[in-house]
Design a protein around this motif. Structure first.
Motif, short mmCIF file in Angstrom:
data_model
loop_
_atom_site.label_atom_id
_atom_site.label_comp_id
_atom_site.label_asym_id
_atom_site.label_seq_id
_atom_site.Cartn_x
_atom_site.Cartn_y
_atom_site.Cartn_z
N ALA A 136 -10.17 4.07 1.40
CA ALA A 136 -9.16 3.01 1.31
C ALA A 136 -8.23 3.02 2.52
O ALA A 136 -7.79 1.98 2.97
N LEU A 149 -8.00 -4.89 4.39
CA LEU A 149 -9.21 -5.04 5.20
C LEU A 149 -9.45 -6.52 5.49
O LEU A 149 -9.79 -6.90 6.62
N GLY A 188 -12.14 -3.70 15.88
CA GLY A 188 -11.96 -5.11 16.22
C GLY A 188 -11.10 -5.27 17.46
O GLY A 188 -11.38 -6.11 18.33
N SER A 236 -6.12 -2.01 -0.49
CA SER A 236 -6.81 -1.68 0.76
C SER A 236 -7.86 -2.73 1.09
O SER A 236 -8.03 -3.10 2.27
N ALA A 252 -10.89 2.74 6.14
CA ALA A 252 -11.65 1.53 6.50
C ALA A 252 -10.81 0.47 7.23
O ALA A 252 -11.23 -0.01 8.28
N PRO A 253 -9.62 0.09 6.71
CA PRO A 253 -8.86 -0.90 7.45
C PRO A 253 -8.45 -0.41 8.84
O PRO A 253 -8.47 -1.19 9.81
N MET A 301 -11.41 -0.60 11.10
CA MET A 301 -11.73 -1.99 11.42
C MET A 301 -10.75 -2.54 12.45
O MET A 301 -11.13 -3.27 13.37
N LEU A 302 -9.49 -2.18 12.28
CA LEU A 302 -8.48 -2.66 13.23
C LEU A 302 -8.76 -2.13 14.62
O LEU A 302 -8.75 -2.86 15.62
N ARG A 318 -8.54 -14.73 15.81
CA ARG A 318 -8.47 -14.56 17.25
C ARG A 318 -9.76 -15.02 17.92
O ARG A 318 -9.78 -15.71 18.92
N ALA A 319 -10.88 -14.60 17.30
CA ALA A 319 -12.18 -14.92 17.89
C ALA A 319 -12.42 -16.42 17.89
O ALA A 319 -12.97 -16.98 18.85
N LEU A 347 0.84 -1.20 0.00
CA LEU A 347 0.00 0.00 0.00
C LEU A 347 0.87 1.25 0.00
O LEU A 347 0.65 2.19 -0.76
N LEU A 350 -12.21 -7.15 20.87
CA LEU A 350 -11.44 -8.26 21.42
C LEU A 350 -11.00 -7.97 22.84
O LEU A 350 -11.02 -8.85 23.71
N LEU A 352 -8.86 -10.84 13.13
CA LEU A 352 -9.90 -10.78 14.16
C LEU A 352 -10.68 -12.09 14.23
O LEU A 352 -10.95 -12.61 15.32
N VAL A 382 -7.03 -7.80 8.12
CA VAL A 382 -7.44 -7.38 9.47
C VAL A 382 -8.60 -8.24 9.94
O VAL A 382 -8.62 -8.73 11.08
N LEU A 383 -9.55 -8.44 9.04
CA LEU A 383 -10.72 -9.26 9.37
C LEU A 383 -10.28 -10.70 9.69
O LEU A 383 -10.78 -11.32 10.64
N HIS A 385 -13.96 -8.37 25.05
CA HIS A 385 -14.26 -9.80 25.11
C HIS A 385 -13.30 -10.53 26.03
O HIS A 385 -13.66 -11.39 26.81
#
Lengths: 511, 407
Positions: B378, A433, B389, A429, B381-382, B385-386, A443-444, A342, B393, A440, A436-437, B396
């Motif tokens: 671009a 994303l 999330g 990007s 968003a990441p 989200m990081l 981990r979950a 990126l 966590l 997560l 990152v997902l 949690h």
């Protein structure tokens, strides 16, 4: 019988020591170079194997090296130019499911390699003829035929490798095959432009004929590959006769119904893969003119920069392979690689800094990603579905490349390079994303994708039965993964797998 | 002495330094040369009171406290006189008897004279043609063996009253050589299309130069003329009046990262008559060989450095002499369009090139909202989200203590 078994074992175990201590009289009559069980002969076969794929990799990136010339001589815009890449990918959307099947069940490795080499050769000749006759549709058809042969030839190349070399030697063999692939791409980038200008001087003018002649000369490498395929077939058959060894098989099992069993992490890995590679390969395809027009580089310098990604990936892949193997934590490495890509694209888009920096960064991150991403598939998918998983991954990747190549061409013609770079940034990007997902979700769910190397060892030792693959499955797995990465770039996964396998199988009483 | 080309690098902005900007803002009121948002534009073809109609077009762009006068004419070679005044009430006065006489000094005046803040002129003197076969270095000067140029003073022009369009605020001068023994212009013409603007916008036609109310646009189009060789490159010789002081105006190349509006063109060329804000001419170094002007038909355009036009006599423009008097200090430069390979005039016998002429700060391209939006999403968003999330966590994790297994 025992003698033959010993000879066979000598071949399979590899290494000059065993061959010397094992084999008695009968093959000793042949000189070392002609004796299939001796190292010298196998080195000859290795040489042939490396050059088997050279032509295909050399000719794959011919359009990128001759972009300006093709667009000028064939009077096409960027969209149509990128169709040359799209047509290469279209057949592989379907074919990567069937490559292993065709080699194992239909043709056999020898005929398979020869047939695929023929496709590569004929495809390149048709591509060149399209230039000579000034018919762009013929060039597209040539690339289509070339595509049918190109990727399947890589499967054949790997099958030969596994058949002739086993164990520790396999790392070196795959490494050399990869290096030849990358050398082929690099030589193409730096040579074809120069060759075109020489032909132009010879024929007196630029034009579609000059282009066709240049491509035809480039096709000589494909003829070289075909000759290697024929030679390998002869030597393989001879070895089978002398050593009574079986024809190599890929051992792949593809079942499309397994797709419904794929887990969410696997789908995320697919998305990461597709979104990442569509921002790298079409960019390299269009890169040369970008460097010429934005940064004012000469044609030669632009070609050199464009080839930097390949040049870097050859030495760095084993290094990163070892790194990822030692440390584990695959997801973090993937995250670093995607983030670095990126940054690289942003540098190229929004600054006038020297593009060598950005391209070196791109090369490094591209190598790192391959080392960290592809092994993850093996961690989330059971062995018997691995063939399908990789086949599917490759299929959608080719689909993505085919579609995005065309879109990239259209964007460039209508909106320019900045917008194209922003588009690639958006793709990377999306990949980021997904990483990152994935982190997560992993981990979950308490998954093992991000285990460190030590955690993975501990898990392995308590689940050894699932890791004890029989010969075919191991070959199949190594084959599949290797095929994918040779096409895209590296050896590290093999190192990881073989290294970890060696550690298990050399047991030392751990099982 | 080399009248050099400066290179400006950056993020696509020909941004003045903050200090300069501050200084200029302080002087804004008396100067009135800093951008007016909108202007009232009127186009007027000044009739010749003495006889046959001559093409004299007066474009008057009136702002709140300044006026811009563009006087376009094809008397002699096509020329434009640009005058900026600091009052909305300035007018142009034309004395035809002076203008059409051999000594036209004083035939053109902008009144009141003390309101004039800036004045300059551009004259398009010759249409050049080069034979580019066997030339490999396209950046060489000249780009090939030159053919005898066409002197634009010897062209005959249409009556621009017919081509005046009040809706688009444009008019077109169309001409061909008076004496055309080789009949190269039998089916062709050279056209100068002038367009004025009342507000900022960007046209849809390539090269999509951003214009403001302080600028007007000129499009030069060569259509249908027969080239004298297979690989003829055309060019234009342009003469400019001096800038502030005895020097020639400066030519700048602005390099930018943004090629959204002209794909694969990362440069903007500017001719500045003094330190900003002052008069300027701005163009993209690209010409087009097809009417729709896409990337496939883009030709590179090279501008030679400015040199004082002392040595060779240039076609004189009466209106320039009428306004500025009989000074002989002009600076000339050549523009050449195309390269020996690639698209060229030979494809469709069409060539077009555009430029802006104006006063104040030259317009700068900036990133479009679409690009900025995509980049925001671009990059955002990441990251979001990081963060999100990670927070989930963390919460949690806090809920459940770690379970220590026995073995």
């Amino acid at each position: 019988m025992e003698e033959e078994d010993e000879e066979a074992r000598a071949l399979l175990a590899g290494g000059p020591d065993e061959a010397d201590s094992g084999a008695p009289a009968a093959p000793g009559a042949l000189p070392a170079l002609c004796d299939p069980s001796r190292l010298a002969h196998r080195l000859l076969v290795l040489l042939l194997m490396c050059f088997l794929g050279f032509g295909s990799y050399f000719c794959y990136d011919n359009p990128a090296a001759l972009q300006t010339q093709i667009k000028r001589d064939m009077q096409v815009n960027t969209t149509k130019f990128m169709l040359l890449y799209a047509w290469y990918s279209w057949p592989n959307v379907v074919l990567c499911f069937f490559g292993g099947f065709l080699i194992d069940r239909v043709f056999g490795i020898r005929w398979g390699a020869i047939i695929f080499s023929c496709f590569v050769c004929i495809g390149q000749v048709i591509f060149a003829l399209g230039g000579i006759f000034n018919a762009f549709w013929l060039m597209e058809f040539g690339r289509f035929v070339f595509g049918i042969g190109g990727e399947s030839l890589a499967v054949a190349q790997n099958t030969y490798a596994v058949s002739w070399f086993k164990g520790k030697e396999l790392n070196l063999v795959f490494g050399l095959q990869l290096s030849m692939a990358r050398i082929g791409s690099t030589v193409n980038m730096n040579l074809m432009g120069w060759l075109y200008s020489k032909i132009e001087a010879l024929l007196g003018s630029a034009g579609h004929t000059t282009l066709g002649v240049t491509l035809m000369i480039g096709g000589i490498t494909c003829v070289l590959s075909l000759i290697c395929a024929l030679a390998l077939a002869y030597l393989d058959q001879r070895a089978e006769r002398i050593l009574h060894k079986e024809q190599g098989k890929t051992g792949e099992v593809i079942k499309l119904t397994d797709v419904k069993d794929f887990s969410l992490p696997l789908w995320l890995i697919f998305i990461i893969c597709v979104c990442y590679y569509v921002a790298v390969f079409p960019f390299i395809g269009l890169g040369k003119v970008f460097f010429t027009e934005k940064f004012g580089f000469s044609s030669q310098a632009a070609s050199a920069i464009n080839s930097v990604v390949y040049v870097i990936s050859a030495p760095m892949s084993p290094v990163f392979g070892l790194l990822v193997d030692k440390t584990g934590r695959n997801i973090i490495w993937v995250l670093c690689a995607v983030a670095a890509t990126l940054v690289s694209h942003m540098m190229l888009a929004f600054t006038m800094w020297n593009p060598w920096i950005a391209m070196c960064l791109l090369g490094i991150s591209y190598s790192l990603l391959a080392c960290a991403l592809w092994p993850m598939v093996a961690f989330v998918v059971p062995e018997h579905q691995l063939g399908t998983a990789y086949g599917f991954m490759q299929s959608i990747q080719n689909l993505g490349l085919a579609v995005i190549s065309i879109i990239a061409g259209m964007i460039l013609d209508s909106r320019g390079y900045l917008f194209l770079e922003v588009f690639f940034i958006a793709c990377v990007s999306l990949s980021l994303l997904s990483v990152v997902l994935l982190y997560l979700v992993n981990r979950a769910q308490g998954g093992n994708l991000n285990y460190s190397a030590r955690q993975r060892e501990e898990t392995k030792f308590s689940h050894t039965e699932s890791m004890q693959a029989d010969g075919d499955m191991e070959v199949s797995w190594m084959m599949r993964t290797q095929k994918c990465r040779i096409i895209l770039g590296d050896i590290c996964f093999t190192l990881l797998k073989i290294y970890s396998n060696i550690k298990i199988h050399n047991g030392q009483g751990l099982i | 002495m080399r009248y050099s080309v400066e290179r400006g690098w950056g993020w696509g902005r020909c941004a003045p330094s903050p200090l300069l900007l501050l200084t200029l803002l302080l002087f804004a009121a008396p100067f009135g040369l800093l951008g007016e948002e909108t202007r009232q534009v009127s186009l007027e073809v000044i009739p010749n009171s003495l006889g046959a109609p001559q093409n004299l077009l007066h474009i008057r762009a009136v702002g709140t406290n300044s006026t811009l006068h563009y006087v376009w004419s094809s008397l002699g070679p096509p020329a434009v006189v640009l005058v900026a005044t600091d009052t909305p009430h300035s007018t142009l006065s034309v004395n035809w008897s002076h203008l059409l006489s051999p000594e036209p000094d004083g035939g053109l005046m902008v009144l009141p004279k003390d309101s004039i803040q800036f004045s300059s002129a551009l004259v398009f003197t010759r249409l050049l043609e080069f034979d580019s076969t066997n030339v490999s270095d396209t950046a060489a000067e000249p780009p090939g063996r030159p053919y005898p140029p066409y002197s634009l003073a010897d062209f005959s022009w249409n009556n621009i009253t017919d081509s005046l369009d009040p809706a688009t605020l444009s008019a077109t001068f169309q001409g061909h050589p008076v004496n055309d023994p080789t009949r190269t212009f039998a089916n062709g013409s050279l056209a100068f299309r002038v367009q004025a603007f009342s507000r900022s916008s960007r046209p849809a036609q390539s090269p999509r130069l951003l214009h403001t109310a302080d600028t007007c646009q000129l499009e030069v189009a060569l259509v249908g003329a027969s080239p004298r060789g297979n690989r003829s490159l055309f060019g234009l010789e342009v003469v400019a009046t001096l800038g502030q002081g005895p020097d020639c105006p400066s030519m700048q190349e602005q390099h930018s990262i943004d090629d959204e509006y002209a794909p694969a063109v990362f440069q903007l060329d500017q001719l500045l008559w003094g330190s900003l804000p002052s008069g300027f001419a701005q163009w993209r170094p690209v010409a087009y060989s097809q009417k729709q002007g896409d990337r496939a038909s883009a030709l590179p355009c090279h501008a030679s450095p400015l040199h004082p036009a002392l040595a060779c006599p240039l076609p004189q423009s009466p209106i320039v002499r009428a306004f500025f008097g009989s000074q002989n200090n002009f600076c000339a430069f050549n523009l050449t369009f195309g390269a020996s390979t690639g698209p060229g005039y030979w494809d469709q016998h069409y060539l077009s090139w555009s430029m802006l002429l104006g006063v104040g700060f030259p317009p700068v391209d900036s990133l479009s909202p679409l690009v900025l939006g995509i980049m925001a999403v671009a990059l955002g968003a990441p990251g979001l989200m990081l963060l999100g999330g990670g927070l989930v966590l963390l919460l949690h994790h806090k809920k459940y203590s770690e379970y220590q297994s026995i073995n």
